[in-house]
Design an enzyme around this catalytic site. Structure first.
Site, PDB file in Angstrom:
ATOM      1  N   MET A  27     -69.927  83.807 -53.690  1.00  0.00           N
ATOM      2  CA  MET A  27     -71.289  84.307 -54.033  1.00  0.00           C
ATOM      3  C   MET A  27     -70.894  85.528 -55.154  1.00  0.00           C
ATOM      4  O   MET A  27     -71.851  86.190 -55.587  1.00  0.00           O
ATOM      5  CB  MET A  27     -71.880  85.139 -52.664  1.00  0.00           C
ATOM      6  N   GLY A  28     -70.036  85.268 -56.107  1.00  0.00           N
ATOM      7  CA  GLY A  28     -69.510  85.803 -57.004  1.00  0.00           C
ATOM      8  C   GLY A  28     -69.111  87.566 -56.523  1.00  0.00           C
ATOM      9  O   GLY A  28     -68.652  87.522 -55.626  1.00  0.00           O
ATOM     10  N   HIS A  34     -61.026  86.582 -53.709  1.00  0.00           N
ATOM     11  CA  HIS A  34     -61.574  85.180 -53.940  1.00  0.00           C
ATOM     12  C   HIS A  34     -60.258  84.526 -54.930  1.00  0.00           C
ATOM     13  O   HIS A  34     -60.252  83.262 -54.692  1.00  0.00           O
ATOM     14  CB  HIS A  34     -62.675  85.086 -54.964  1.00  0.00           C
ATOM     15  N   GLN A  58     -79.203  82.463 -46.623  1.00  0.00           N
ATOM     16  CA  GLN A  58     -78.239  83.031 -45.804  1.00  0.00           C
ATOM     17  C   GLN A  58     -78.604  84.652 -45.675  1.00  0.00           C
ATOM     18  O   GLN A  58     -77.813  85.220 -44.789  1.00  0.00           O
ATOM     19  CB  GLN A  58     -76.853  82.664 -45.942  1.00  0.00           C
ATOM     20  N   GLN A 145     -60.282  83.915 -44.135  1.00  0.00           N
ATOM     21  CA  GLN A 145     -60.458  84.160 -42.648  1.00  0.00           C
ATOM     22  C   GLN A 145     -61.192  85.593 -42.342  1.00  0.00           C
ATOM     23  O   GLN A 145     -61.566  85.801 -41.287  1.00  0.00           O
ATOM     24  CB  GLN A 145     -58.876  84.269 -42.156  1.00  0.00           C
ATOM     25  N   ASP A 147     -64.171  85.909 -42.833  1.00  0.00           N
ATOM     26  CA  ASP A 147     -65.278  85.522 -42.580  1.00  0.00           C
ATOM     27  C   ASP A 147     -64.920  84.368 -41.489  1.00  0.00           C
ATOM     28  O   ASP A 147     -65.163  83.028 -41.416  1.00  0.00           O
ATOM     29  CB  ASP A 147     -66.148  84.875 -43.467  1.00  0.00           C
ATOM     30  N   ILE A 173     -57.340  89.554 -47.693  1.00  0.00           N
ATOM     31  CA  ILE A 173     -56.667  90.376 -48.825  1.00  0.00           C
ATOM     32  C   ILE A 173     -57.462  91.711 -48.515  1.00  0.00           C
ATOM     33  O   ILE A 173     -58.431  91.714 -48.240  1.00  0.00           O
ATOM     34  CB  ILE A 173     -56.903  89.776 -50.038  1.00  0.00           C
ATOM     35  N   SER A 182     -64.156  92.986 -50.124  1.00  0.00           N
ATOM     36  CA  SER A 182     -65.348  92.438 -50.039  1.00  0.00           C
ATOM     37  C   SER A 182     -66.197  92.757 -51.124  1.00  0.00           C
ATOM     38  O   SER A 182     -66.161  94.125 -51.717  1.00  0.00           O
ATOM     39  CB  SER A 182     -65.883  93.048 -48.829  1.00  0.00           C
TER      40      SER A 182
HETATM   41  P1  AMP Z   1     -68.140  85.576 -50.599  1.00  0.00           P
HETATM   42  O1  AMP Z   1     -68.314  85.697 -52.043  1.00  0.00           O
HETATM   43  O2  AMP Z   1     -68.081  86.758 -50.033  1.00  0.00           O
HETATM   44  O3  AMP Z   1     -69.160  84.618 -49.908  1.00  0.00           O
HETATM   45  O4  AMP Z   1     -66.751  84.863 -50.170  1.00  0.00           O
HETATM   46  C1  AMP Z   1     -66.287  83.828 -50.695  1.00  0.00           C
HETATM   47  C2  AMP Z   1     -65.207  83.334 -49.921  1.00  0.00           C
HETATM   48  O5  AMP Z   1     -63.975  84.216 -50.394  1.00  0.00           O
HETATM   49  C3  AMP Z   1     -65.376  83.148 -48.488  1.00  0.00           C
HETATM   50  O6  AMP Z   1     -64.530  81.914 -47.959  1.00  0.00           O
HETATM   51  C4  AMP Z   1     -64.917  84.539 -48.319  1.00  0.00           C
HETATM   52  O7  AMP Z   1     -64.117  84.394 -46.557  1.00  0.00           O
HETATM   53  C5  AMP Z   1     -63.528  84.697 -49.022  1.00  0.00           C
HETATM   54  N1  AMP Z   1     -63.156  86.220 -49.082  1.00  0.00           N
HETATM   55  C6  AMP Z   1     -64.120  87.178 -49.019  1.00  0.00           C
HETATM   56  N2  AMP Z   1     -63.242  88.491 -48.923  1.00  0.00           N
HETATM   57  C7  AMP Z   1     -61.986  87.935 -48.911  1.00  0.00           C
HETATM   58  C8  AMP Z   1     -60.922  88.685 -48.466  1.00  0.00           C
HETATM   59  N3  AMP Z   1     -60.685  89.940 -48.439  1.00  0.00           N
HETATM   60  N4  AMP Z   1     -59.695  88.045 -48.219  1.00  0.00           N
HETATM   61  C9  AMP Z   1     -59.744  86.550 -48.479  1.00  0.00           C
HETATM   62  N5  AMP Z   1     -60.812  85.742 -48.500  1.00  0.00           N
HETATM   63  C10 AMP Z   1     -62.060  86.360 -48.820  1.00  0.00           C
END
Ligand code: AMP
Length: 280
Positions: A27-28, A34, A58, A145, A147, A173, A182
């Protein structure tokens, strides 16, 4: 890096890729979490495709959708630096045109945890990920992981709908003080940023008790709550000790893998985190 905003642009770029394609949906507000997914994709595939889409369906809370961090320019620079070859940036109108009527609902797994606290959230996630996987047709898809329930739900979809992509879950991470990276961390003010350490502290504390042999799920839950309750800026939505596979809350000791997960509001920002407990 080819930036595609329409389906025809994407299809044209996608057709030129030969060999294995890894896909990282996001989601950027790109961060090192990421980037770690992209790096894993690069190790396992010939090509890496990413998407950026803040998916309106969502977000159960419209304020949360409005407030969600967006920084397309910086995102594109970061993705390009990581060697991403194609980035798909659809608009809401492209994915949900007038008359749009089809949603993907995963039963059972979505009744608990995030699903219980964010009504409609997984219907939106399941729908958009199914659509993106249909468009991108990746050999493997890389998810974080952090999420954990999202990984479980998407694995279920790909299995149930006979989708050919392999789902790869990648480790969370963290910042040096343990806070899981996040996009939402950018919304924390300096005091809240310090308070946000409490999620990792609580998980760490409960894990240490588990490592010392404690198996009573109620004791582990209490350990989480004890630490969380010490932080005045934190409001706990849930502190769960559940079976890793079914995501059902444990009411008795288990030697199977356990998902210990938290959703905590720090001020107005909702954060989640989890640890997996594996019996030695
Ligand atoms: P999002 O942009 O928050 O929807 O995340 C996109 C992808 O990155 C999803 O598969 C998340 O689970 C993953 N992601 C987000 N934060 C982390 C993190 N701290 N470590 C690893 N993967 C992440």
């Amino acid at each position: 890096m080819i930036v595609c905003r329409t389906l025809s642009e994407f299809d044209e770029a996608r057709q030129r890729l030969t060999g294995r394609v890894g896909f990282v949906p996001t989601m950027g507000a790109i961060h090192r979490g990421h980037l770690s997914l992209i790096q894993t994709s690069w190790r396992q595939n010939d090509h890496t495709v990413a998407s950026i889409f803040v998916n309106p369906t969502q977000f159960n809370d419209p304020n949360d959708f409005e407030r969600y961090p967006r920084d397309e320019k910086t995102d594109l620079v970061m993705l390009e630096a990581e060697g991403v070859e194609i980035v798909f940036l659809p608009t809401p109108q492209l994915l949900y045109p007038d008359g749009y009527a089809t949603y993907v609902v995963v039963e059972g797994l979505t009744d608990v945890l995030e699903g219980a606290h964010r009504p409609g959230h997984f219907r939106g996630v399941a729908t958009v990920v199914t659509k993106l996987l249909n468009i991108v047709q990746p050999d493997a898809t890389y998810l974080g992981q952090k999420d954990a329930q999202q990984v479980a739900v998407i694995k279920r979809i790909t299995q149930d709908l006979h989708m050919r992509t392999k789902i790869v879950a990648c480790p969370t991470i963290r910042e040096s003080d343990g806070l899981a990276l996040s996009s939402r961390n950018a919304l924390l003010n300096p005091d809240e940023r310090i308070a946000a350490r409490v999620l990792y502290k609580a998980l760490n504390h409960a894990e240490s008790i588990y490592d010392d042999g404690e198996r009573d799920p109620n004791t582990l839950r209490e350990a989480l709550h004890t630490i969380l309750s010490k932080e005045p800026l934190a409001q706990t939505e849930y502190a769960s000790v559940a079976d890793f596979t079914s995501l059902q809350e444990l009411d008795a000791p288990s030697e199977d893998p356990i998902l210990m997960s938290l959703a905590v509001k720090i001020g107005t920002t909702r954060l989640i985190d989890n640890f997996i407990l594996i019996s030695p």
